[in-house]
Design a protein around this motif. Structure first.
Motif, PDB file in Angstrom:
ATOM      1  N   SER A 179       0.838  -1.194   0.000  1.00  0.00           N
ATOM      2  CA  SER A 179       0.000   0.000   0.000  1.00  0.00           C
ATOM      3  C   SER A 179       0.877   1.249   0.000  1.00  0.00           C
ATOM      4  O   SER A 179       1.988   1.247   0.514  1.00  0.00           O
ATOM      5  CB  SER A 179      -0.924   0.003   1.210  1.00  0.00           C
ATOM      6  OG  SER A 179      -0.162   0.038   2.394  1.00  0.00           O
ATOM      7  N   GLN A 204       0.257   6.932   3.457  1.00  0.00           N
ATOM      8  CA  GLN A 204      -0.699   8.026   3.514  1.00  0.00           C
ATOM      9  C   GLN A 204       0.077   9.332   3.614  1.00  0.00           C
ATOM     10  O   GLN A 204       0.860   9.519   4.525  1.00  0.00           O
ATOM     11  CB  GLN A 204      -1.613   7.882   4.722  1.00  0.00           C
ATOM     12  CG  GLN A 204      -2.709   6.867   4.527  1.00  0.00           C
ATOM     13  CD  GLN A 204      -3.787   7.380   3.589  1.00  0.00           C
ATOM     14  OE1 GLN A 204      -3.526   7.665   2.414  1.00  0.00           O
ATOM     15  NE2 GLN A 204      -4.974   7.481   4.089  1.00  0.00           N
ATOM     16  N   SER A 241      -5.618  16.589   9.192  1.00  0.00           N
ATOM     17  CA  SER A 241      -6.148  15.702  10.235  1.00  0.00           C
ATOM     18  C   SER A 241      -6.049  16.334  11.618  1.00  0.00           C
ATOM     19  O   SER A 241      -6.910  16.130  12.471  1.00  0.00           O
ATOM     20  CB  SER A 241      -5.430  14.347  10.217  1.00  0.00           C
ATOM     21  OG  SER A 241      -4.045  14.525  10.471  1.00  0.00           O
TER      22      SER A 241
END
Length: 86
Positions: A16, A19, A71
């Motif tokens: 993956s 992020q 965030s």
């Protein structure tokens, strides 16, 4: 036309992607929080009576350019919502 034998293919795990935090310029922080830019900088100034140690600190991206981690701004807003008196 040649057919593929799908039974010989193994499941391949694709790593993956990391992020990458989204960075918000001051204009967007003003928009999302409903605060003025002056208030935001006062909240970051330890000498100000508006100082908020929980408000996210900006990240210096380059000379003359700062941004906030999306965030962290979202968490701060959520903490204000959670702390309200119902």
């Amino acid at each position: 036309m040649e057919q593929l034998n799908t039974s010989t293919h193994k499941n391949v795990t694709v790593p993956s992607m990391p992020q990458i935090p989204r960075m918000l310029p001051l204009k967007q922080v003003v928009h999302y929080t409903g605060l003025s830019s002056t208030t935001i900088y006062d909240m970051l100034d330890k000498r100000s009576n508006r100082y908020d140690p929980n408000f996210p600190v900006q990240v210096k991206l380059s000379k003359g350019r700062v941004a906030w981690v999306e965030s962290e701004v979202a968490q701060w807003i959520e903490s204000k919502i959670a702390a309200r008196i119902c």
